[in-house]
Design a protein around this motif. Structure first.
Motif, PDB file in Angstrom:
ATOM      1  N   ASP A 162       0.906  -1.257   0.034  1.00 51.47           N
ATOM      2  CA  ASP A 162       0.082  -0.090  -0.018  1.00 51.47           C
ATOM      3  C   ASP A 162       1.054   1.053  -0.155  1.00 51.47           C
ATOM      4  O   ASP A 162       1.577   1.568   1.022  1.00 51.47           O
ATOM      5  CB  ASP A 162      -0.898   0.009   1.388  1.00 51.47           C
TER       6      ASP A 162
ATOM      7  N   GLU B  35      -0.168   4.457  -0.470  1.00 49.76           N
ATOM      8  CA  GLU B  35      -1.048   5.815  -0.214  1.00 49.76           C
ATOM      9  C   GLU B  35      -0.152   6.838   0.491  1.00 49.76           C
ATOM     10  O   GLU B  35      -0.532   7.858   0.575  1.00 49.76           O
ATOM     11  CB  GLU B  35      -2.359   5.093   0.434  1.00 49.76           C
ATOM     12  N   SER B  36       0.615   6.451   1.566  1.00 46.46           N
ATOM     13  CA  SER B  36       1.109   7.263   2.503  1.00 46.46           C
ATOM     14  C   SER B  36       2.255   8.130   1.421  1.00 46.46           C
ATOM     15  O   SER B  36       2.591   9.244   2.074  1.00 46.46           O
ATOM     16  CB  SER B  36       2.396   6.505   3.285  1.00 46.46           C
TER      17      SER B  36
ATOM     18  N   GLN C 248       1.204   9.590  -1.210  1.00 45.21           N
ATOM     19  CA  GLN C 248       0.522  10.327  -2.314  1.00 45.21           C
ATOM     20  C   GLN C 248       0.829  11.873  -2.357  1.00 45.21           C
ATOM     21  O   GLN C 248       0.609  12.594  -3.022  1.00 45.21           O
ATOM     22  CB  GLN C 248      -1.180   9.956  -1.999  1.00 45.21           C
ATOM     23  N   SER C 249       0.909  12.428  -0.680  1.00 45.61           N
ATOM     24  CA  SER C 249       1.007  13.653  -0.824  1.00 45.61           C
ATOM     25  C   SER C 249       2.368  14.322  -1.151  1.00 45.61           C
ATOM     26  O   SER C 249       2.628  15.290  -1.724  1.00 45.61           O
ATOM     27  CB  SER C 249       0.929  14.347   0.634  1.00 45.61           C
TER      28      SER C 249
ATOM     29  N   GLY D  68       4.840  12.375  -3.031  1.00 43.39           N
ATOM     30  CA  GLY D  68       5.280  11.725  -4.268  1.00 43.39           C
ATOM     31  C   GLY D  68       6.487  11.081  -4.348  1.00 43.39           C
ATOM     32  O   GLY D  68       7.221  11.210  -3.006  1.00 43.39           O
TER      33      GLY D  68
ATOM     34  N   LEU E  10       2.647   2.800  -8.606  1.00 44.17           N
ATOM     35  CA  LEU E  10       2.760   4.064  -8.017  1.00 44.17           C
ATOM     36  C   LEU E  10       1.344   4.546  -8.580  1.00 44.17           C
ATOM     37  O   LEU E  10       0.690   5.376  -7.847  1.00 44.17           O
ATOM     38  CB  LEU E  10       3.743   4.772  -8.015  1.00 44.17           C
ATOM     39  N   GLU E  11       1.368   4.765 -10.025  1.00 46.98           N
ATOM     40  CA  GLU E  11       0.296   5.544 -10.481  1.00 46.98           C
ATOM     41  C   GLU E  11      -1.113   4.940 -10.158  1.00 46.98           C
ATOM     42  O   GLU E  11      -2.052   5.529 -10.080  1.00 46.98           O
ATOM     43  CB  GLU E  11       0.329   5.288 -11.996  1.00 46.98           C
TER      44      GLU E  11
ATOM     45  N   ASP F  95      -2.094   3.914  -7.397  1.00 47.37           N
ATOM     46  CA  ASP F  95      -2.332   4.298  -6.012  1.00 47.37           C
ATOM     47  C   ASP F  95      -2.200   5.683  -5.910  1.00 47.37           C
ATOM     48  O   ASP F  95      -2.092   6.696  -4.801  1.00 47.37           O
ATOM     49  CB  ASP F  95      -1.127   3.852  -5.060  1.00 47.37           C
ATOM     50  N   ASP F  96      -2.072   6.523  -7.188  1.00 39.07           N
ATOM     51  CA  ASP F  96      -2.298   8.021  -7.210  1.00 39.07           C
ATOM     52  C   ASP F  96      -1.186   8.522  -6.495  1.00 39.07           C
ATOM     53  O   ASP F  96      -1.385   9.845  -5.968  1.00 39.07           O
ATOM     54  CB  ASP F  96      -3.694   8.494  -6.572  1.00 39.07           C
ATOM     55  N   VAL F  97      -0.027   7.913  -6.712  1.00 35.61           N
ATOM     56  CA  VAL F  97       1.148   8.560  -6.046  1.00 35.61           C
ATOM     57  C   VAL F  97       2.260   9.312  -7.501  1.00 35.61           C
ATOM     58  O   VAL F  97       2.431   8.710  -8.305  1.00 35.61           O
ATOM     59  CB  VAL F  97       2.295   7.647  -5.638  1.00 35.61           C
TER      60      VAL F  97
END
Length: 431
Positions: free
Chosen positions: A351, A353-354, A356-357, A359, A375-376, A378-380
């Motif tokens: 995971d 997600e950590s 995401q902010s 990058g 990563l894409e 997970d919207d990173v």
């Protein structure tokens, strides 16, 4: 056919010469050991059998290198001379290469005991040659299923290590597959455990719990542990030794390493028995530094760059959880060489997600595009993908501003990064 005894000193000297040349050239640490395997197959068993306190094997899916390093330091704090394979080359030939490096020209090894990190599969072959007096078995996870095929195969391999052990097997009681090995040890072999308090259990999910998204829970009717990790905050760590609570400092990145310290402490107490100097042990724990590539930091100007080895979902997830993404500039390098495991599909079980902010600044390695795709999903945000590790590292260092840096890396990419970093800054020699 065994090589005549008269040739052994000459064979050893040839091996030591090859090791010396290999080291000068920065070559593979196991190659001299490969030569010894071919020309003197009894070399490792013969030399280790001379050690008065025998051999300790540390094995399991994750944490072997750091735990071995901790065990070595703890035993040295008790006044023992310890031989170890500190390069992390943990096959039989790696042990042979390490022996060549530590013996003098007369062939004498100045050590009381050997503490050896061994790959799960190669440990099976090793214990056919040398029966360990002690074994510390850490965990069973779904690493390198392309090598082992099925997770229970790993447990069976570790069971063979336990069955070959003549003194005491120290087991992680929180891992159900490791705990079950206690049923298979030989007659006369003792079993000891290390474990977690119920309040910490949720922070260390087992491989099964992580896969099923089940809440991590402590099993019922667990055996008593000789060392139990009860709490930690920052570097301050509390453990129970038997039923007495003691406090020490552990300065290692990653909460999993704090738990591994409990395993190393349990092992050392078994080896030392009534001779154990508890104050010296607790003092030494505060001095333990990371093994190479496992939270190891190097200085680049006035900033730090931290190397974090990742091999599986659990390790990657716990490593990400040990610091928020905003604290660091981040690079990820993923290789798929044999030593890494050729199958990188495990990346989809992490995971991210950590991140995401903040990058990820640079993604590199032979499987850089697999990592970037993951990563894409997970919207990173990924700022750069560069499969060339050397230029990717340069791009990362130059582009990360004033932030401290961290690099999540697979094994072979970690070794390559260390070689690159050694060109411009001080990197510890690993032999």
């Amino acid at each position: 056919m065994p090589r005549p005894v008269i040739f052994r000193p000459a064979t050893r000297l040839i091996g030591q010469g090859i090791r010396y040349v290999s080291k000068l050239r920065g070559g593979g640490s196991a190659f001299p050991g490969l030569v010894m395997e071919k020309f003197d197959p009894g070399f490792v068993a013969r030399e280790l059998s001379k050690l008065p306190r025998g051999v300790v094997v540390v094995s399991g899916t994750n944490g072997k290198t750091t735990t071995t390093k901790m065990a070595v330091q703890l035993l040295e704090s008790q006044g023992l001379k310890v031989f170890t394979n500190r390069t992390g080359s943990n096959f039989v030939r790696g042990v042979a290469a390490a022996l060549l490096g530590e013996m003098n020209l007369k062939g004498k090894l100045d050590a009381d005991i050997a503490v050896l990190e061994l790959d799960e599969a190669h440990a099976v072959h090793f214990v056919k040659l040398i029966q360990p007096r002690y074994a510390l078995l850490l965990n069973v996870m779904r690493d390198q299923l392309d090598r082992f095929g099925e997770i229970d195969t790993t447990r069976k391999m570790l069971t063979k290590v336990a069955q070959a052990t003549t003194g005491t097997v120290v087991l992680n009681r929180e891992d159900p597959r490791i705990r079950r090995i206690s049923q298979d040890v030989g007659k006369g072999t003792d079993v000891a455990y290390y474990g977690l308090s119920p309040s910490l259990r949720s922070r260390f999910p087992s491989d099964d719990e992580m896969r099923d998204n089940r809440p991590a829970q402590q099993a019922e009717n667990l055996p008593d542990a000789s060392v139990t990790l009860t709490s930690f905050e920052g570097t301050s760590t509390h453990v129970l030794i038997g039923d007495r609570e003691v406090t020490t400092d552990i300065n290692l990145y990653g909460i999993y390493n704090i738990y591994n310290a409990a395993g190393a402490l349990a092992l050392t107490l078994e080896v030392m028995g009534e001779e154990a100097d508890e104050n010296a042990l607790l003092s030494e724990l505060s001095k333990v530094t990371p093994a190479f590539g496992r939270g190891e930091s190097v200085r680049i100007g006035d900033r730090t760059l931290q190397l974090l080895l990742v091999k599986n979902p659990a390790g990657f997830r716990l490593s990400l959880a040990s610091a928020t993404g905003g604290d660091y500039a981040t690079m990820i390098t993923i290789n798929d060489e044999y030593a890494d495991g050729r199958d990188v599909s495990w990346l989809w079980d992490v995971d991210f997600e950590s991140l995401q902010s903040s990058g990820v600044d640079v993604v590199s390695g032979t499987r850089a595009y697999d990592m970037a795709l993951r990563l894409e999903h997970d919207d990173v945000p990924v700022r750069a993908v560069n499969t060339d590790l050397s230029s990717a590292l340069d791009e990362f260092v130059r582009g990360s501003g004033d932030q401290p840096m961290r690099v999540f890396c697979t094994y072979t990419s970690m070794l390559a990064l260390r070689r690159e970093l050694a060109k411009t800054t001080e990197v510890a020699d690993i032999g």
